[in-house]
Scaffold this motif. Structure first.
Motif, mmCIF file in Angstrom:
data_model
loop_
_atom_site.group_PDB
_atom_site.id
_atom_site.type_symbol
_atom_site.label_atom_id
_atom_site.label_comp_id
_atom_site.label_asym_id
_atom_site.label_seq_id
_atom_site.Cartn_x
_atom_site.Cartn_y
_atom_site.Cartn_z
ATOM 1 N N ASN A 214 -55.938 -18.066 92.555
ATOM 2 C CA ASN A 214 -55.037 -17.880 90.740
ATOM 3 C C ASN A 214 -54.563 -18.672 90.887
ATOM 4 O O ASN A 214 -52.930 -18.483 91.216
ATOM 5 C CB ASN A 214 -54.165 -16.314 91.029
ATOM 6 N N LEU A 215 -54.731 -19.983 90.406
ATOM 7 C CA LEU A 215 -53.999 -21.342 90.110
ATOM 8 C C LEU A 215 -53.911 -22.238 88.320
ATOM 9 O O LEU A 215 -55.437 -21.036 87.692
ATOM 10 C CB LEU A 215 -54.437 -22.613 90.746
ATOM 11 N N GLY A 216 -52.743 -22.495 87.970
ATOM 12 C CA GLY A 216 -53.099 -22.639 87.031
ATOM 13 C C GLY A 216 -51.717 -24.022 86.843
ATOM 14 O O GLY A 216 -51.932 -24.970 87.778
ATOM 15 N N TRP A 217 -51.988 -24.928 85.553
ATOM 16 C CA TRP A 217 -51.933 -26.509 85.432
ATOM 17 C C TRP A 217 -50.044 -26.363 85.020
ATOM 18 O O TRP A 217 -51.044 -26.269 83.561
ATOM 19 C CB TRP A 217 -52.957 -27.125 85.076
ATOM 20 N N LEU A 218 -49.280 -26.898 85.003
ATOM 21 C CA LEU A 218 -47.840 -26.875 84.646
ATOM 22 C C LEU A 218 -48.118 -28.365 83.639
ATOM 23 O O LEU A 218 -48.082 -29.455 84.554
ATOM 24 C CB LEU A 218 -46.738 -26.896 85.173
ATOM 25 N N ALA A 219 -48.472 -28.405 82.993
ATOM 26 C CA ALA A 219 -48.195 -30.075 81.967
ATOM 27 C C ALA A 219 -46.734 -30.560 82.332
ATOM 28 O O ALA A 219 -45.968 -30.063 81.698
ATOM 29 C CB ALA A 219 -48.939 -29.995 80.458
ATOM 30 N N GLY A 220 -46.678 -31.904 82.601
ATOM 31 C CA GLY A 220 -45.669 -32.317 83.268
ATOM 32 C C GLY A 220 -45.327 -31.761 84.550
ATOM 33 O O GLY A 220 -43.848 -32.172 85.068
ATOM 34 N N GLY A 221 -45.750 -31.001 84.483
ATOM 35 C CA GLY A 221 -45.348 -30.943 86.273
ATOM 36 C C GLY A 221 -43.884 -30.001 86.052
ATOM 37 O O GLY A 221 -43.727 -29.440 85.470
ATOM 38 N N PHE A 222 -43.828 -29.000 87.329
ATOM 39 C CA PHE A 222 -42.339 -28.744 87.468
ATOM 40 C C PHE A 222 -40.719 -29.331 87.226
ATOM 41 O O PHE A 222 -40.302 -28.616 87.474
ATOM 42 C CB PHE A 222 -42.327 -27.852 89.026
ATOM 43 N N ASN A 223 -41.027 -30.409 87.119
ATOM 44 C CA ASN A 223 -40.258 -31.346 87.393
ATOM 45 C C ASN A 223 -39.293 -30.733 85.475
ATOM 46 O O ASN A 223 -38.204 -31.344 85.125
ATOM 47 C CB ASN A 223 -40.368 -32.516 87.329
ATOM 48 N N ARG A 224 -40.444 -30.616 84.381
ATOM 49 C CA ARG A 224 -39.952 -30.039 83.636
ATOM 50 C C ARG A 224 -39.089 -28.340 83.513
ATOM 51 O O ARG A 224 -39.028 -28.105 82.229
ATOM 52 C CB ARG A 224 -40.675 -30.495 82.972
ATOM 53 N N ALA A 225 -39.879 -27.511 84.226
ATOM 54 C CA ALA A 225 -39.270 -26.604 84.472
ATOM 55 C C ALA A 225 -38.034 -26.367 84.879
ATOM 56 O O ALA A 225 -36.614 -27.887 85.625
ATOM 57 C CB ALA A 225 -39.859 -25.519 86.222
ATOM 58 N N THR A 226 -37.388 -25.311 84.333
ATOM 59 C CA THR A 226 -35.412 -25.461 84.317
ATOM 60 C C THR A 226 -35.855 -24.163 85.027
ATOM 61 O O THR A 226 -36.071 -23.095 85.309
ATOM 62 C CB THR A 226 -34.989 -25.339 82.957
ATOM 63 N N ASP A 227 -33.857 -23.999 85.629
ATOM 64 C CA ASP A 227 -33.562 -23.136 87.142
ATOM 65 C C ASP A 227 -33.588 -21.568 86.136
ATOM 66 O O ASP A 227 -33.478 -21.139 84.901
ATOM 67 C CB ASP A 227 -32.309 -23.250 86.865
ATOM 68 N N GLY A 228 -34.432 -20.837 86.817
ATOM 69 C CA GLY A 228 -34.943 -19.362 86.249
ATOM 70 C C GLY A 228 -36.363 -18.755 85.857
ATOM 71 O O GLY A 228 -37.302 -17.780 84.627
ATOM 72 N N ASP A 229 -37.159 -20.245 84.876
ATOM 73 C CA ASP A 229 -38.439 -19.951 84.491
ATOM 74 C C ASP A 229 -39.668 -19.722 85.180
ATOM 75 O O ASP A 229 -40.770 -18.581 84.508
ATOM 76 C CB ASP A 229 -39.383 -21.369 84.453
ATOM 77 N N PHE A 230 -39.404 -19.442 86.685
ATOM 78 C CA PHE A 230 -40.578 -18.538 87.728
ATOM 79 C C PHE A 230 -39.877 -17.725 88.235
ATOM 80 O O PHE A 230 -39.968 -18.332 89.440
ATOM 81 C CB PHE A 230 -41.480 -19.832 88.188
ATOM 82 N N PRO A 231 -39.459 -17.126 88.364
ATOM 83 C CA PRO A 231 -38.168 -15.924 89.117
ATOM 84 C C PRO A 231 -39.189 -15.512 90.617
ATOM 85 O O PRO A 231 -38.145 -15.211 91.444
ATOM 86 C CB PRO A 231 -37.195 -15.048 88.069
ATOM 87 N N GLU A 232 -40.186 -15.451 89.455
ATOM 88 C CA GLU A 232 -41.208 -14.068 91.016
ATOM 89 C C GLU A 232 -41.296 -14.773 91.785
ATOM 90 O O GLU A 232 -41.433 -14.628 93.009
ATOM 91 C CB GLU A 232 -41.751 -13.573 89.836
ATOM 92 N N VAL A 233 -41.379 -16.812 91.718
ATOM 93 C CA VAL A 233 -42.000 -17.451 92.595
ATOM 94 C C VAL A 233 -40.957 -18.045 93.165
ATOM 95 O O VAL A 233 -41.896 -19.119 94.372
ATOM 96 C CB VAL A 233 -43.291 -18.209 92.415
ATOM 97 N N GLU A 234 -39.450 -18.650 93.154
ATOM 98 C CA GLU A 234 -38.935 -19.881 93.373
ATOM 99 C C GLU A 234 -38.270 -19.330 94.860
ATOM 100 O O GLU A 234 -38.060 -18.150 95.104
ATOM 101 C CB GLU A 234 -38.057 -19.690 92.395
ATOM 102 N N GLY A 235 -38.021 -20.083 95.346
ATOM 103 C CA GLY A 235 -37.883 -19.959 96.693
ATOM 104 C C GLY A 235 -36.809 -20.686 96.691
ATOM 105 O O GLY A 235 -35.428 -20.723 96.070
ATOM 106 N N PRO A 236 -35.980 -20.995 98.223
ATOM 107 C CA PRO A 236 -34.729 -21.487 98.415
ATOM 108 C C PRO A 236 -34.557 -23.149 97.945
ATOM 109 O O PRO A 236 -33.396 -23.593 97.832
ATOM 110 C CB PRO A 236 -34.822 -21.668 100.203
ATOM 111 N N GLU A 237 -35.807 -23.460 97.956
ATOM 112 C CA GLU A 237 -35.668 -24.744 96.699
ATOM 113 C C GLU A 237 -36.493 -24.965 95.958
ATOM 114 O O GLU A 237 -37.146 -24.420 94.691
ATOM 115 C CB GLU A 237 -36.213 -26.265 97.800
ATOM 116 N N LYS A 238 -36.044 -25.568 94.194
ATOM 117 C CA LYS A 238 -35.805 -25.622 93.183
ATOM 118 C C LYS A 238 -37.621 -26.100 93.029
ATOM 119 O O LYS A 238 -38.210 -26.754 93.382
ATOM 120 C CB LYS A 238 -34.972 -26.269 92.198
#
Length: 65
Positions: free
Chosen positions: A14-38
């Protein structure tokens, strides 16, 4: 793409590709999978991991000065 390939080879389907990578993500975009590091700092290891750690250390030192 390299990380996705490694994950798929190790049984993750169950994989996906995030255009622009996670460096374009902001805090709280993925609350279900975020751990101690951004997620912006996600790497697959190797030299890029150590470069990132040095960069974060230098940023922290710069903020203290």
């Amino acid at each position: 793409m390299m990380a996705t390939s490694k994950l798929h080879k190790n049984g993750y389907t169950n994989l996906g590709w995030l255009a622009g990578g996670f460096n374009r993500a902001t805090d709280g975009d993925f609350p279900e999978v975020e751990g101690p590091e951004k997620l912006q700092y996600a790497t697959i290891g190797g030299a890029s991991y150590y470069f990132l750690k040095i960069l974060l250390l230098l940023q922290a030192v710069g903020k203290n000065n």
